[in-house]
Design an enzyme around this catalytic site. Structure first.
Site, PDB file in Angstrom:
ATOM      1  N   PRO A   1       0.840  -1.208   0.000  1.00 10.52           N
ATOM      2  CA  PRO A   1       0.000   0.000   0.000  1.00 10.52           C
ATOM      3  C   PRO A   1       0.870   1.252   0.000  1.00 10.52           C
ATOM      4  O   PRO A   1       1.910   1.297   0.660  1.00 10.52           O
ATOM      5  CB  PRO A   1      -0.789  -0.120   1.304  1.00 10.52           C
ATOM      6  N   CYS A   2       0.455   2.252  -0.763  1.00  5.65           N
ATOM      7  CA  CYS A   2       1.240   3.491  -0.828  1.00  5.65           C
ATOM      8  C   CYS A   2       0.291   4.660  -1.021  1.00  5.65           C
ATOM      9  O   CYS A   2      -0.168   4.918  -2.128  1.00  5.65           O
ATOM     10  CB  CYS A   2       2.245   3.434  -1.980  1.00  5.65           C
ATOM     11  N   GLN A   3       0.007   5.367   0.051  1.00  3.57           N
ATOM     12  CA  GLN A   3      -0.943   6.468  -0.019  1.00  3.57           C
ATOM     13  C   GLN A   3      -0.294   7.753  -0.498  1.00  3.57           C
ATOM     14  O   GLN A   3      -0.926   8.575  -1.146  1.00  3.57           O
ATOM     15  CB  GLN A   3      -1.582   6.681   1.353  1.00  3.57           C
TER      16      GLN A   3
END
Length: 557
Positions: A87-89
């Site tokens: 995940p990479c916001q």
């Protein structure tokens, strides 16, 4: 005999990515990392019920990547492939105004990089949201900590992985810590020039911060402010208790006393917004300033001195350095010795009956060939009809506990995609053809959309929208009725969005959603209904993964 490779699947979810690799017949999973318990059960179920595949740190029940020592796995690097979608916001100007400046998800991309560094796999595949390469997805440069072996974000690290003459990865980025027109507040905060000397926030509990933000919004929008219920009064009492016992920083005393006076009155009676603003706005702004500074300290962000920008209103700002995630990963993995390609792939070009765009980065160790991700493998795009029309007259069941799987009826005609779905399944077996029983109102909505040939929630008459507080802002994907003659839009959690079957007044089943993601019918999901739908929405389509795996094999051979 063709060489066989072992897969380590990070952030595996239900296993769509590894399932696609396995379909080539050349890859076998030796381990997976996944924190979600329901997704773990699905992964285990589809890998011979082998619970040992889920990697955990010693003396821990959590499959937490931050706790796993990859050096201890003793893997054959020349035979190992690492895959996964961390995940990479990222962060942007927009989310700097929210409660939290830093996204904890950013650390997970660095954990993926740590795995590549320590395992040294012969190849890897990283997938992510299509916007990963946008300007929104950046990391902050952090302070270097002497002896930190997992430094993936200091200037020293970024310079070390860069070749002479290469443009620096990082650039200056200003962060606004406070904007206010209060002379009283200006005198207090202008004392702070170094982020490390800024005191801790007065209010740190997220629930209480949210409550004070609600009060602030009412001050702006209403002539009088009142507390609506016992829960609100309890939370304001908690704020008062914290302020009444605060004795750490004398300069805050006047602001705190005014806030205590105003909130004490608010507990008893409604207060005019003008009076309340005069008494507590400085406190709200001060706590917001302290919170921003604390986030920067907690994340060890490298900051310049805090500047006072004169004016009305005045501003407090600091400078940080940030860098683009994809540019960084390309330079890092090249430094580790990988030849790379990265681009956004459209799943519908690889046999998936869905328009789904995913960012992919593939790395191959020690090759002089130009590495390229696959180009389109299918001359035509499969449609929703190709994917699920054989299921339309099989009524979905509603309960997992009493589900009967002997329900599949072999259709009179088949197609290439249907043959793929049914591979490995017994003739009458169909798993997960389950949806949620609709309430009367939801059923009426489905029926109206179908009869009127509608498309989504906005096709409904106003009297069927009344349960929504602001129907005009409802997304077009809510109550989306699929079109049989087109690929599906991007599959998310179709249960939450109430997606509708193209020709029936009902919700899509778990199995139909899985078909749209190109899971074969022999792939079985575990967990509650909403957990199964969510696993499907989060997954990488196996047919897309298979296309990338086949391309990777060309370089490995």
């Amino acid at each position: 005999m063709k060489k066989h490779y072992q897969i380590l699947d990070l952030f595996s979810g239900a296993g769509g990515l590894s399932n696609g690799f396995e379909q080539t017949g050349r890859f076998s999973v030796i381990g997976a990392v996944e924190v979600n318990k329901a997704a773990q059960k699905t992964y285990i179920k589809n890998h011979g019920n082998n619970e040992n595949l889920i990697l955990k740190a010693p003396n821990s029940e959590a499959s937490d990547i931050t706790m796993i020592d990859f050096n201890s796995l003793e893997l054959d690097s020349q035979n190992t492939i690492v895959i996964g979608g961390p995940p990479c916001q990222g962060f942007s100007n927009a989310n700097r105004q929210k409660n939290y400046l830093i996204s904890g998800n950013n650390q997970l991309v660095k954990e993926y990089a740590r795995a590549i560094r320590d395992i040294k796999p012969v190849a890897f595949l990283m997938e992510n949201v299509k916007s990963m390469n946008s300007s929104v997805h950046k990391f902050f440069v952090t302070n270097f900590i002497d002896g930190d072996l997992n430094d993936f974000s200091s200037k020293r690290h970024l310079d070390d992985i860069s070749q002479p003459g290469q443009t620096p990865l990082y650039e200056k980025d200003d962060i606004e810590l406070l904007l206010s027109d209060s002379t009283q507040l200006k005198l207090i905060v202008s004392e702070f020039t170094n982020i490390l000397n800024v005191p801790s926030p007065l209010i740190t509990e997220p629930l209480l911060i949210t409550r004070m933000r609600t009060v602030e919004q009412r001050m702006k929008n209403l002539s009088d402010v009142r507390l609506k219920n016992a829960k609100e009064r309890m939370e304001i009492k908690q704020v008062l208790s914290i302020l009444e016992n605060y004795n750490e920083y004398n300069s805050f005393e006047a602001i705190i006393n005014e806030t205590i006076e105003a909130l004490s009155r608010l507990l008893i009676e409604p207060i005019s917004s003008a009076f309340l603003k005069e008494k507590i706005q400085n406190f709200v702004d001060l706590n917001r300033f302290l919170t921003r500074c604390q986030e920067l300290k907690d994340e060890n962000i490298a900051c310049s001195e805090i500047e006072l920008i004169e004016g009305t209103p005045f501003a407090m700002r600091t400078s940080v350095y940030s860098y683009n995630v994809v540019k960084y990963l390309k330079r890092l993995f090249a430094f580790y010795g990988y030849s790379l390609d990265s681009k956004v792939l459209d799943a519908s070009q690889f046999g998936v009956p869905q328009r789904r765009f995913r960012f992919m980065m593939m790395g191959i160790k020690k090759t002089e060939e130009k590495v390229e991700l696959p180009k389109r493998t299918e001359s035509k795009s499969f449609t929703v009809r190709d994917a699920i029309s054989d299921l339309e007259d099989i009524i979905p069941q509603h309960e997992i506990e009493t589900y009967k799987e002997n329900i599949y009826r072999v259709p009179s005609s088949s197609n290439e995609l249907l043959e793929y779905y049914r591979e490995g399944s017994k003739a009458d077996i169909l798993y997960d053809h389950i949806n949620t029983k609709s309430s009367d109102l939801i059923q009426q909505r489905y029926e109206h959309i179908l009869k009127s040939n509608g498309k989504n929630f906005h096709s409904l008459p106003d009297n069927m929208k009344e349960s929504y507080s602001d129907a005009s802002r409802t997304q077009n994907t809510v109550y989306l009725r699929l079109n049989y003659d087109e690929p599906s839009p991007t599959v998310i959690n179709v249960r939450k969005s109430m997606w509708q079957h193209p020709s029936k007044a009902r919700a899509l089943s778990i199995r139909e959603a899985a078909r749209l993601q190109s899971f074969q019918d022999c792939f079985i999901f575990e967990g509650r209904k909403d957990e199964r739908y969510q696993q499907i929405g989060n997954a990488v389509p196996p047919k897309l993964a298979k296309a990338v795996a086949n391309k990777m094999l060309e370089y490995l051979s």
